[in-house]
Design a protein around this motif. Sequence first.
Motif, short mmCIF file in Angstrom:
data_model
loop_
_atom_site.label_atom_id
_atom_site.label_comp_id
_atom_site.label_asym_id
_atom_site.label_seq_id
_atom_site.Cartn_x
_atom_site.Cartn_y
_atom_site.Cartn_z
N THR A 188 49.83 20.43 -4.29
CA THR A 188 50.98 20.32 -4.05
C THR A 188 51.79 19.93 -5.14
O THR A 188 52.96 20.21 -5.37
CB THR A 188 51.21 19.32 -2.77
OG1 THR A 188 50.79 18.17 -3.10
CG2 THR A 188 50.56 20.08 -1.49
N SER A 192 55.17 21.46 -6.44
CA SER A 192 56.55 20.93 -6.77
C SER A 192 56.95 21.02 -8.22
O SER A 192 58.24 21.00 -8.51
CB SER A 192 56.28 19.67 -6.45
OG SER A 192 55.94 19.21 -5.11
N LEU A 226 63.90 24.49 -2.11
CA LEU A 226 63.53 23.02 -1.76
C LEU A 226 62.85 22.83 -0.18
O LEU A 226 62.23 21.86 -0.15
CB LEU A 226 64.94 22.23 -1.62
CG LEU A 226 65.79 21.72 -2.75
CD1 LEU A 226 67.02 21.21 -2.45
CD2 LEU A 226 64.85 20.86 -3.57
N THR A 229 59.43 21.31 0.19
CA THR A 229 59.19 19.95 -0.82
C THR A 229 59.18 18.87 0.26
O THR A 229 58.58 17.83 -0.21
CB THR A 229 60.50 19.48 -1.80
OG1 THR A 229 61.54 19.77 -1.08
CG2 THR A 229 60.29 20.85 -3.04
N SER A 232 55.67 18.45 0.65
CA SER A 232 54.86 18.15 -0.59
C SER A 232 54.61 16.68 -0.78
O SER A 232 53.55 16.15 -1.37
CB SER A 232 55.55 18.74 -1.83
OG SER A 232 55.72 20.25 -1.58
N SER A 234 56.06 14.47 -2.86
CA SER A 234 55.84 14.43 -4.43
C SER A 234 57.24 13.36 -4.83
O SER A 234 58.21 13.84 -4.92
CB SER A 234 55.86 15.59 -5.56
OG SER A 234 56.00 15.18 -6.56
N PHE A 237 58.85 14.10 -7.92
CA PHE A 237 59.74 15.40 -7.77
C PHE A 237 61.20 14.79 -7.32
O PHE A 237 62.14 15.25 -7.51
CB PHE A 237 59.21 16.39 -6.88
CG PHE A 237 60.09 17.23 -6.49
CD1 PHE A 237 60.16 18.49 -7.17
CD2 PHE A 237 60.81 17.37 -5.14
CE1 PHE A 237 61.19 19.39 -6.69
CE2 PHE A 237 61.79 18.35 -4.74
CZ PHE A 237 62.05 19.34 -5.57
N TYR A 238 61.16 14.00 -6.12
CA TYR A 238 62.53 13.71 -5.66
C TYR A 238 63.24 12.97 -6.77
O TYR A 238 64.49 13.15 -6.88
CB TYR A 238 62.26 12.58 -4.56
CG TYR A 238 61.84 13.25 -3.22
CD1 TYR A 238 62.76 13.69 -2.35
CD2 TYR A 238 60.45 13.11 -2.53
CE1 TYR A 238 62.33 14.26 -1.03
CE2 TYR A 238 60.28 13.91 -1.44
CZ TYR A 238 61.05 14.25 -0.84
OH TYR A 238 60.66 14.95 0.38
#
Length: 478
Positions: A188, A192, A226, A229, A232, A234, A237-238
């Motif tokens: 994942t 991401s 998006l 996500t 995911s 992460s 990532f956020y």
Amino acid sequence: MKSIFFNRHLHRILASLLIVSCIFGNLFPFLNIDLKLLIITPMRLSGFLVACYCAVVWLIRFVERKDSHIISTYKMRIFVSVFLFLWSVYGVAWLLFGNCVDLATTEVMAIITLFLYAFSFFTLIKESKDVMMCLNLFVGSGVVLAIMADIEVVVGSFLETSAYYYTLEQKIALSQTLFPPSTIFTNTNDLSTFLLMCLAIMGYRFLKASTAKEYIVCGVITFILLSPTPISNSTIFYIAFLLLLIIVLFFALLLHTNVKIKLKRTIQIIFSGLIYLFPFNYLIKFAGLKLNSMYFSAKIEEYFKTHTIDPNIPFVPPNEQNANALNDSLMSQLAADQAGYGTIHIRSWLIRAGFDFFAQNPLLGCGPAGFRKMMEQNPAYLEQTRSIVDPHNFYIELLSQYGIAFFAAYIGFVIYMFVKSIKQIFHEMRAGMPGRGVLVFLILTAFLFAGIIPSGFIRFIPVWIPFFLCVITSETSE
């Protein structure tokens, strides 16, 4: 014959082939050719063949002494090409004369593939229109992968090569739980990372939009990208996505002189960010759980008509799985770090290990996949990282495995690119319109964050494509 080698349309086709084969090559594992020492994949084969074509193009140029200005004009392309070539040679030397683990061959092949791709893109693409064509194809691929990931969340991975692939019996044993979306990548985090690069490009597209239709298209594509996500999980990532939003908002205020346009875009960006953080995240998780429940209800009913569950298959309670899928927040990770476990704790120890390994070999590094080898020989670090041996950080990976020279060259080039893009942004401020400076800045920002998301960044070749296109964009007129 010569016109074929310098045909712009053929160059576009070959560039598109490189992108598609690089991103979707894992869909065709049956095309891999195992030569014992290495595996020839569709991605590597495409890169090699197109690179051979590009070598002929350069040979013709030098023989006829045409395009001699290219060497002085495209300094950054030459620098990156030389860097990747020397990196490849250094990796091969380690394979021949160093003490390497099995994964080292795969890593060196990845570096060679990066060189072939960079050389090919730098040769094939000259105009900004060609760059945008490649970036649009990259985002289009991201949309396809995001939709595939949404399906995987509900039904599980449909590729046997995926780390999250389950048989029907295993899926039923897990019973009604959201599956990690990985599509055709390793995990994942890789997905991401790829989506983050796509979103950086969409940020530029949003700033360039001038009609209602363009705004709507940007919004729809962004929310499709998006959509996987929230599952995911992460955290990086956020953080990276929110930073991209802030940068896009800053450029929207900075580059446009019209007050109404500034206000309109500010509202659009803030509203979109709030929608993603709150209702969108919860709606995706709610819809995923509902669809997952419907899917498994039908599968279980169908399965039990003719089968029984194999008692040897390990059973994980659905509630525990769902809790992991839905509650992996930044606060929970910080709490886990204080208690001595969790993502942040593991990553911090991986960074400590990387600096330790670098201190032992500051000039030459510990070689390809050397971080993994050193970790496996260090029980103290293995205990703290829960036996995770991949660096999960490209900067530590580069520094500890290849030494200070390659690390300094890479960091120096990235800083140079940022400085050059900022200078270009000042020109765009006077023009009142975002251009290549903004595009390079957004993609480079996403790329810097991308380096700390996947477990092994060097081997994740698709995400390097926007970086190569950045280099081209910096030396291409509008």
